[in-house]
Design an enzyme around this catalytic site. Sequence first.
Site, short mmCIF file in Angstrom:
data_model
loop_
_atom_site.label_atom_id
_atom_site.label_comp_id
_atom_site.label_asym_id
_atom_site.label_seq_id
_atom_site.Cartn_x
_atom_site.Cartn_y
_atom_site.Cartn_z
N GLU A 156 63.11 52.07 28.34
CA GLU A 156 64.25 51.74 29.19
C GLU A 156 65.38 51.43 28.22
O GLU A 156 65.36 50.42 27.53
CB GLU A 156 63.97 50.53 30.08
CG GLU A 156 65.10 50.34 31.09
CD GLU A 156 65.47 48.90 31.36
OE1 GLU A 156 66.08 48.63 32.40
OE2 GLU A 156 65.17 48.02 30.52
N ASP A 197 54.11 47.69 31.69
CA ASP A 197 55.46 47.34 31.29
C ASP A 197 55.37 46.51 30.02
O ASP A 197 54.59 45.55 29.95
CB ASP A 197 56.13 46.52 32.40
CG ASP A 197 57.59 46.88 32.59
OD1 ASP A 197 58.33 46.81 31.61
OD2 ASP A 197 57.96 47.23 33.72
N HIS A 221 63.11 49.13 40.30
CA HIS A 221 63.17 47.76 40.83
C HIS A 221 64.49 47.05 40.54
O HIS A 221 64.65 45.90 40.93
CB HIS A 221 62.01 46.97 40.24
CG HIS A 221 62.14 46.81 38.75
ND1 HIS A 221 62.02 47.89 37.89
CD2 HIS A 221 62.45 45.75 37.97
CE1 HIS A 221 62.22 47.47 36.65
NE2 HIS A 221 62.49 46.18 36.68
O1 ISL Z 1 69.42 45.25 36.22
C1 ISL Z 1 70.27 45.81 35.60
C2 ISL Z 1 71.28 46.50 36.31
O2 ISL Z 1 71.23 45.95 37.54
C3 ISL Z 1 70.32 45.86 34.16
O3 ISL Z 1 71.39 45.23 33.59
C4 ISL Z 1 69.04 45.31 33.66
O4 ISL Z 1 69.14 43.98 33.38
C5 ISL Z 1 68.68 46.09 32.47
O5 ISL Z 1 68.51 47.38 32.94
C6 ISL Z 1 67.41 45.60 31.85
O6 ISL Z 1 66.38 45.62 32.78
C7 ISL Z 1 65.09 45.27 32.40
O7 ISL Z 1 65.05 44.08 31.66
C8 ISL Z 1 65.41 42.89 32.35
C9 ISL Z 1 64.72 42.77 33.70
O8 ISL Z 1 65.33 41.75 34.44
C10 ISL Z 1 64.78 44.05 34.49
O9 ISL Z 1 64.07 43.93 35.69
C11 ISL Z 1 64.22 45.13 33.61
O10 ISL Z 1 64.10 46.36 34.26
C12 ISL Z 1 65.02 41.75 31.46
O11 ISL Z 1 63.68 41.86 31.07
#
Ligand code: ISL
Length: 538
Positions: free
Chosen positions: A251, A99, A320
């Site tokens: 993502e 990641d 997750h």
């Molecule tokens: O979690 C979300 C929807 O429930 C999204 O708003 C999420 O914050 C977004 O997809 C970004 O996610 C990623 O970056 C975040 C982290 O908390 C998440 O776990 C990760 O997948 C910040 O690094």
Amino acid sequence: MMQKHWWQNGIVYQIYPRSFCDSNGDGIGDIPGIISKLDYLKSLGVDILWLSPVYPSPNCDNGYDISDYCGIHPDFGTMEDMDRLIAEAKARGIRIIMDLVINHTSDEHPWFKKALAGDPEYRDYYYFRKGKDGKVPNNWGSFFAGDVWEPVGDDEYYLHLFAKKQPDLNWHNPKVYDEICDVLRFWLDKGIAGFRCDVINIIYKNTLADGKKQLALTGIEHYLSTEGCHDILQRLRKDVLSKYDCFTVGETVMVDTKMAGDLCNRERGELDMVFGFEHMECDQIGVKWFKVPYRPQKLIDRLDKWQREIQWAANYLENHDQPRSVSRFGDEGGMREVSAKMLGGLNLCLRGTAYIYEGQEIGMTNYPFRSLDDIEDVESHTVNETARKMGMWPSLRWSLIRKTSRDHARTPMQWTGDELGGFTTGKPWLAVNPNCSFINVAAEEERADGVLSFYREMIRLRRSSNALQWGDYRKLSSPKDVYIFEREAEDEKVTVLCNMSRKEKRIDPVDGEILIGNYGDENGAVLKPYEFRVVKTS
Ligand code: ISL
Ligand code: CA
């Protein structure tokens, strides 16, 4: 003819390391725990593991707040353990992707500490700004609800789009670019096969001006998939990634198919594929906290749109951050198994690279949380706090969070029917779902008709089928809440039928040999609730 890559027909399994397998009884999953399950993963048939962050981190956001990009958190083990994991996986023909969280660091990263101490070189790694008319520097909204500016003394603030312990990096600074190139090289030189790039389409902020006021994420027009972001991605590929046999999956939050298409257009040379969100947002209005009843047809329409409009998709129904798919799009009760198989089969039959999230292959469900005390997730707590300040009643706040908390996906993997699910011998960092008594890997291993066996068979089928791996996609007409599509390659055609509803559905019969189904091999004109079939049609 499209060039074929290993990361296209490879099947990816996402591991949330804290919750996968604890080898030393401290209640936290770790790398030796993952190594001990490699044979299991091999037997499932996956070829690529994506590890959610394992780096040193104060764990405000469970590792998505990184304090050292080139280290391993002691909770997870050592760098030797990581090297051993890479080697042991390789010995089984499994590759590993990491990641990559480069929109922000932890506030405990040495760069940020030096910045706070006043070092001008490092201050420019982040966004420090003076307040405006006695207020914060702009009106932007946070991904976790609440503030995006944290005060640090004399009318000064730093920007954080996520939690306040996650300060955003300043990608206008070429030094940030150079530092991150070194990080990529460090892991690629170790034999890592690529990266899942966290919120990668928002890293480059055009300006810090006020944004157009909206329900959530005010300011987003200033940083969503900007030209600066495209430029960085192209350079990262040219300068680093192209020198290795690796791939990237972005993502990409809030993207439509046009933006997604640009980000993974092969000619542009940016990302290899992206995770879209539109299908995950089919049961909400505006923000995920405002749920509307799930309607299968809406999910079908959004999946179909992405299948048609994206060259190569990254298909997923869980990760997750999302509640469990059976609880959300299937049935947690009496039809849990058929619905888990249908959703799994669908995900593995769509065109694109398939991603499976730990526990999905045994049909794990949401957790029966009773109150906020049961929840660790920083997002749930921040949202609760913001809603409280807005005057929202506790019971309403809780009803929103109970359904959507990211902790539903983060409860420990259920290996056995023991009280702690065979995850740990100590006190798990997050409670194990009590339904591990009957939903667990050991029990599934004993059953030829369980969810796990279905996944194994489905993965084998996909691997043996040119049509499923590479074929074109075409949706066929079907009754409401039923998803029927063809996948066609030069030598083979299959038709995939998914009844996504809990009602029986009448269909035009599809002739041919049933290759797999979740109700046996009876090929009639009726689809039972959540019935799934793949039929060889030529
Ligand atoms: O979690 C979300 C929807 O429930 C999204 O708003 C999420 O914050 C977004 O997809 C970004 O996610 C990623 O970056 C975040 C982290 O908390 C998440 O776990 C990760 O997948 C910040 O690094
Ligand atoms: Ca441990």
